[in-house]
Design a protein around this motif. Structure first.
Motif, mmCIF file in Angstrom:
data_model
loop_
_atom_site.group_PDB
_atom_site.id
_atom_site.type_symbol
_atom_site.label_atom_id
_atom_site.label_comp_id
_atom_site.label_asym_id
_atom_site.label_seq_id
_atom_site.Cartn_x
_atom_site.Cartn_y
_atom_site.Cartn_z
ATOM 1 N N ALA A 150 16.202 10.399 2.903
ATOM 2 C CA ALA A 150 16.678 9.389 3.845
ATOM 3 C C ALA A 150 15.861 9.429 5.130
ATOM 4 C CB ALA A 150 18.155 9.611 4.143
ATOM 5 N N ASP A 151 15.834 8.292 5.820
ATOM 6 C CA ASP A 151 15.171 8.218 7.125
ATOM 7 C C ASP A 151 16.145 8.748 8.167
ATOM 8 O OD1 ASP A 151 13.727 7.653 9.365
ATOM 9 O OD2 ASP A 151 14.012 5.474 9.266
ATOM 10 N N THR A 152 16.064 10.022 8.460
ATOM 11 C CA THR A 152 17.027 10.653 9.377
ATOM 12 C C THR A 152 16.831 10.189 10.810
ATOM 13 O OG1 THR A 152 15.501 12.523 9.585
ATOM 14 C CG2 THR A 152 17.254 12.697 7.942
ATOM 15 N N ALA A 153 15.667 9.618 11.113
ATOM 16 C CA ALA A 153 15.420 9.148 12.480
ATOM 17 C C ALA A 153 15.954 7.745 12.712
ATOM 18 C CB ALA A 153 13.925 9.187 12.781
ATOM 19 N N ALA A 154 16.519 7.096 11.672
ATOM 20 C CA ALA A 154 16.969 5.712 11.812
ATOM 21 C C ALA A 154 18.074 5.587 12.838
ATOM 22 C CB ALA A 154 17.438 5.186 10.454
ATOM 23 N N GLN A 155 19.081 6.464 12.771
ATOM 24 C CA GLN A 155 20.188 6.388 13.707
ATOM 25 C C GLN A 155 19.734 6.680 15.132
ATOM 26 O OE1 GLN A 155 23.132 9.063 12.160
ATOM 27 N NE2 GLN A 155 23.821 7.627 10.568
ATOM 28 N N GLN A 156 18.788 7.597 15.267
ATOM 29 C CA GLN A 156 18.272 7.898 16.603
ATOM 30 C C GLN A 156 17.553 6.683 17.186
ATOM 31 O OE1 GLN A 156 15.852 11.399 16.313
ATOM 32 N NE2 GLN A 156 17.549 12.721 15.668
ATOM 33 N N ASN B 286 5.390 7.755 -10.364
ATOM 34 C CA ASN B 286 4.355 8.133 -9.404
ATOM 35 C C ASN B 286 4.612 7.501 -8.036
ATOM 36 O OD1 ASN B 286 3.052 9.702 -11.242
ATOM 37 N ND2 ASN B 286 1.425 8.241 -11.701
ATOM 38 N N ILE B 287 5.053 6.236 -8.030
ATOM 39 C CA ILE B 287 5.355 5.561 -6.759
ATOM 40 C C ILE B 287 6.488 6.278 -6.035
ATOM 41 C CG2 ILE B 287 6.298 3.439 -5.764
ATOM 42 C CD1 ILE B 287 4.785 1.891 -7.947
ATOM 43 N N VAL B 288 7.556 6.589 -6.774
ATOM 44 C CA VAL B 288 8.700 7.253 -6.158
ATOM 45 C C VAL B 288 8.293 8.635 -5.631
ATOM 46 C CG1 VAL B 288 11.016 8.179 -6.571
ATOM 47 C CG2 VAL B 288 10.355 5.986 -7.571
ATOM 48 N N ARG B 289 7.486 9.352 -6.393
ATOM 49 C CA ARG B 289 7.069 10.690 -5.950
ATOM 50 C C ARG B 289 6.178 10.611 -4.725
ATOM 51 N NH1 ARG B 289 5.952 14.065 -11.635
ATOM 52 N NH2 ARG B 289 8.171 14.423 -12.075
ATOM 53 N N ARG B 290 5.375 9.557 -4.607
ATOM 54 C CA ARG B 290 4.562 9.406 -3.396
ATOM 55 C C ARG B 290 5.424 9.067 -2.188
ATOM 56 N NH1 ARG B 290 0.914 6.689 -7.134
ATOM 57 N NH2 ARG B 290 -0.882 8.037 -7.552
ATOM 58 N N HIS B 291 6.635 8.629 -2.429
ATOM 59 C CA HIS B 291 7.589 8.401 -1.341
ATOM 60 C C HIS B 291 8.407 9.666 -1.051
ATOM 61 C CE1 HIS B 291 6.602 4.177 -1.894
ATOM 62 N NE2 HIS B 291 7.356 3.857 -0.854
ATOM 63 N N GLY B 292 8.048 10.775 -1.666
ATOM 64 C CA GLY B 292 8.731 12.029 -1.425
ATOM 65 C C GLY B 292 9.962 12.246 -2.273
ATOM 66 N N ASP C 235 0.865 -1.180 0.000
ATOM 67 C CA ASP C 235 0.000 0.000 0.000
ATOM 68 C C ASP C 235 0.899 1.228 0.000
ATOM 69 O OD1 ASP C 235 -1.817 1.989 0.311
ATOM 70 O OD2 ASP C 235 -2.748 1.185 2.123
ATOM 71 N N GLU C 236 0.653 2.136 -0.970
ATOM 72 C CA GLU C 236 1.512 3.312 -1.065
ATOM 73 C C GLU C 236 1.359 4.247 0.121
ATOM 74 O OE1 GLU C 236 0.933 5.133 -4.833
ATOM 75 O OE2 GLU C 236 1.426 3.333 -5.947
ATOM 76 N N SER C 237 0.314 4.047 0.916
ATOM 77 C CA SER C 237 0.161 4.868 2.114
ATOM 78 C C SER C 237 0.988 4.329 3.285
ATOM 79 C CB SER C 237 -1.315 4.935 2.517
ATOM 80 O OG SER C 237 -1.804 3.642 2.852
ATOM 81 N N THR C 238 1.591 3.131 3.100
ATOM 82 C CA THR C 238 2.415 2.557 4.155
ATOM 83 C C THR C 238 3.621 3.450 4.415
ATOM 84 O OG1 THR C 238 1.761 0.333 3.507
ATOM 85 C CG2 THR C 238 3.746 0.528 4.842
ATOM 86 N N LYS C 239 3.871 3.732 5.693
ATOM 87 C CA LYS C 239 4.997 4.583 6.071
ATOM 88 C C LYS C 239 5.816 3.852 7.131
ATOM 89 C CE LYS C 239 3.710 8.017 3.443
ATOM 90 N NZ LYS C 239 4.486 8.413 2.248
ATOM 91 N N GLU D 64 24.511 3.591 4.647
ATOM 92 C CA GLU D 64 23.273 3.451 5.395
ATOM 93 C C GLU D 64 22.152 4.072 4.551
ATOM 94 O OE1 GLU D 64 19.966 4.005 7.553
ATOM 95 O OE2 GLU D 64 21.140 5.824 7.228
ATOM 96 N N THR D 65 21.243 3.224 4.043
ATOM 97 C CA THR D 65 20.256 3.669 3.051
ATOM 98 C C THR D 65 18.834 3.399 3.528
ATOM 99 O OG1 THR D 65 20.587 1.549 1.906
ATOM 100 C CG2 THR D 65 21.794 3.448 1.068
ATOM 101 N N GLN D 66 18.548 3.788 4.760
ATOM 102 C CA GLN D 66 17.199 3.641 5.299
ATOM 103 C C GLN D 66 16.288 4.731 4.736
ATOM 104 O OE1 GLN D 66 17.082 0.317 7.064
ATOM 105 N NE2 GLN D 66 15.701 1.623 8.225
ATOM 106 N N VAL D 67 15.079 4.347 4.323
ATOM 107 C CA VAL D 67 14.060 5.293 3.852
ATOM 108 C C VAL D 67 12.735 4.940 4.507
ATOM 109 C CG1 VAL D 67 15.204 5.732 1.639
ATOM 110 C CG2 VAL D 67 13.554 3.864 1.830
ATOM 111 N N ILE D 68 11.742 5.781 4.289
ATOM 112 C CA ILE D 68 10.408 5.553 4.831
ATOM 113 C C ILE D 68 9.445 5.308 3.682
ATOM 114 C CG2 ILE D 68 8.481 6.589 6.085
ATOM 115 C CD1 ILE D 68 10.675 5.917 7.926
ATOM 116 N N GLY D 69 8.612 4.249 3.815
ATOM 117 C CA GLY D 69 7.623 3.993 2.776
ATOM 118 C C GLY D 69 7.230 2.535 2.731
ATOM 119 N N SER D 70 6.969 2.041 1.509
ATOM 120 C CA SER D 70 6.520 0.666 1.294
ATOM 121 C C SER D 70 7.603 -0.097 0.562
ATOM 122 C CB SER D 70 5.213 0.653 0.487
ATOM 123 O OG SER D 70 4.934 -0.656 0.024
#
Length: 525
Positions: free
Chosen positions: A502-508, A475-481, A350-354, A387-393
């Protein structure tokens, strides 16, 4: 536009019409009429004496010409016979007042209405048809232009060579296309009237002629070509104008039909995806049995190992083979489990998955799913760094990478499979995660580079692509920001670049979990 009027034998009556602004050609001697008809450019109206032979000659040479009979008082019977054979009206000579002018005006109005009615009927036939669209287009084109033959040619799916979709002839039957059309479209792009031609010779453009060629293009892409032929009267620029209206509707109908086929194809893909997810779900349980039992055998098999011997014996060889078979079974079951997991993630994504995930995970999942397409056709190199953490699906991003990998291997083609190379890289650049899929295929021509993300645009042959893949990927990539971009040059390959935040909160999160993990390990020590 002045009407073209042919007057035979009635010289005196033409003077008034000429003063009205009509373009008149007067033939004093009726015996010279065949010569004028042979050289005719098409007449809107013909004024004839009450002679059935002349009436039939004009009708045969110029079917759309309206005929007015100018009859002397003693020629009433002959005028009536001409009316019965299709003449529009009869006027008594000598003409009085504005009677002739009024009849000529009504005849020209009737001719214009009949032409408009024929064109509307042809357009309605094209727009309302749901089956046999090529036949409807060709028939309408022939009717609107009073052509003896007409043809619709479309690019073949395999190599783009023109093939006959439908050809209408004098007998209304399909046939073969003119051989010169294939050569014509290589050098000409705009609609044209062409002069007389031989079957094996390329015709030349002309101000008027027996053939008309009308390419149907949209955004620089050839959709089809319409051709029409008639010996008399020859085509004129007014016929090109008439053809343009029908050609526009034909192009629209063909494009709509193509889009509907794409939508149907997309629906089939969705159905297949749902079916694959259902099958994967059904396989998961029995696969668990296989995996657990294969693992159990591999784990406990060493207990039954034969005594060590200085030389191989039948028992030691058999045991080695069994242990290898058990290990292969475990590896194969694990691979099946991973593939089923990836299919399930892709189908339920689901593209709304975060949720946080590593882009490397999406890359590896896409490689497993695209393995059948890639195996034996190209070499894939991975450069997964940082370190290539991102947020999404992760499922949706896996879909993007699968599409890019399959596009890359199709661009390389089977002829260059041994030399084919795809490089997938991931890296961190500040607050961005960059992923690139690069192939060493032929590249994308510059005029097409800005269109690759347009919906339904594809350079692949029909049946091998819907033109929606890259559009949906972006469109998928753009919905991921992020954004999806392309770099390419002819003969130097193509690179698709995925740029995500990038998921900047990953290291935290990792730092916050470290003390908790340490306290969990202490009791175990």
């Amino acid at each position: 536009m002045a009407s073209r009027i042919l007057i035979v034998g009635c010289v005196r009556e033409g003077a008034e019409l000429e003063r009205r602004g009509h373009c008149l050609v007067q033939v004093p001697d009726a015996r010279a009429l065949p010569q004028w008809l042979a050289e005719a450019e098409g007449w809107d109206l013909a004024l004839l004496p009450p002679d059935l032979t002349l009436v039939h000659a004009v009708q045969k040479a110029c079917p759309r010409t309206e005929i007015i009979i100018l009859a002397l008082p003693g020629e009433r019977a002959g005028a009536i016979r001409c009316l019965q054979e299709g003449a529009f009206a009869t006027v008594r000579r000598p003409c009085e007042g504005g009677e002739l002018d009024a009849v000529v005006t009504r005849a020209l109005e009737r001719r214009a209405l009949l032409e408009t009615e024929a064109q509307l009927r042809a357009l309605r036939g094209v727009l309302e048809t749901k089956e046999k669209l090529p036949e409807a287009i060709v028939s309408a084109f022939a009717e609107a232009l009073s052509a003896h033959t007409a043809c619709l040619l479309v690019p073949a799916p395999e190599d783009g060579r023109l093939t006959v979709a439908y050809l209408w002839g004098d007998d209304g039957q399909s046939g073969t296309s003119p051989s010169w059309v294939h050569e014509w479209v290589r050098t000409e792009e705009s609609p044209a009237i062409v002069s007389a031609f031989a079957a094996d010779q390329l015709p030349q453009r002309a101000a008027r002629g027996p053939a008309l060629i009308y390419p149907l293009t949209t955004e620089g892409r050839l959709v089809a070509i319409l051709t029409a032929q008639r010996e008399r009267p020859p085509f004129t620029p007014s016929d090109l104008d008439r053809a343009s209206v029908l050609a526009a509707q034909a192009r629209l109908a063909l494009e709509n039909d193509r889009l509907l086929q794409h939508v149907a194809s997309s629906d089939r893909l969705v159905s297949l995806g749902q079916l694959a997810a259902s099958i994967a779900h059904e396989i998961r349980t029995p696969l668990t049995y296989v995996l657990e039992n294969a693992g159990y055998i591999a784990e406990h098999l060493p207990r039954f190992a034969p005594p060590e011997a200085p030389h191989p014996t039948r028992e030691t060889v058999t045991f080695t083979q069994m242990r290898r078979a058990a290990s292969d079974a475990v590896d194969g079951a694990n691979r099946m489990r991973d593939i089923i997991r990836d299919i399930g993630a892709l189908a339920s994504a689901d593209e709304s998955t975060k949720l946080p995930f590593d882009i490397k995970e999406a890359v590896r999942a896409s490689l497993r799913m695209a393995d059948a397409e890639l195996r034996g056709r190209t070499t894939v190199m991975l450069r997964l760094e940082g370190e290539t953490q991102v947020i999404g699906s992760v499922g949706r991003m896996s879909q993007v990478f699968v599409n890019l990998l399959v596009n890359a291997v199709q661009a390389i083609g089977t002829e260059r499979a041994r030399e084919g190379r795809i490089v997938v890289t991931t890296r961190r650049e500040g607050a961005r995660v960059i992923a690139e899929v690069t192939d060493n295929g032929p590249g994308i021509p510059a005029p097409m580079l800005n269109r690759v993300f347009e919906p339904f645009f594809t350079t692949k042959p029909a049946g091998q692509g819907t033109g929606l893949g890259l559009f949906l990927c972006r469109n998928i990539v753009r919905r991921h920001g992020g954004d999806l971009m392309v770099r390419s040059a002819p003969h130097h390959g193509t690179t698709f670049v995925i740029d995500l935040p990038a998921d900047t909160a990953a290291q935290q999160r990792e730092r916050s979990l470290e003390p908790e993990l340490d306290t969990r390990r202490e009791p175990l020590n």
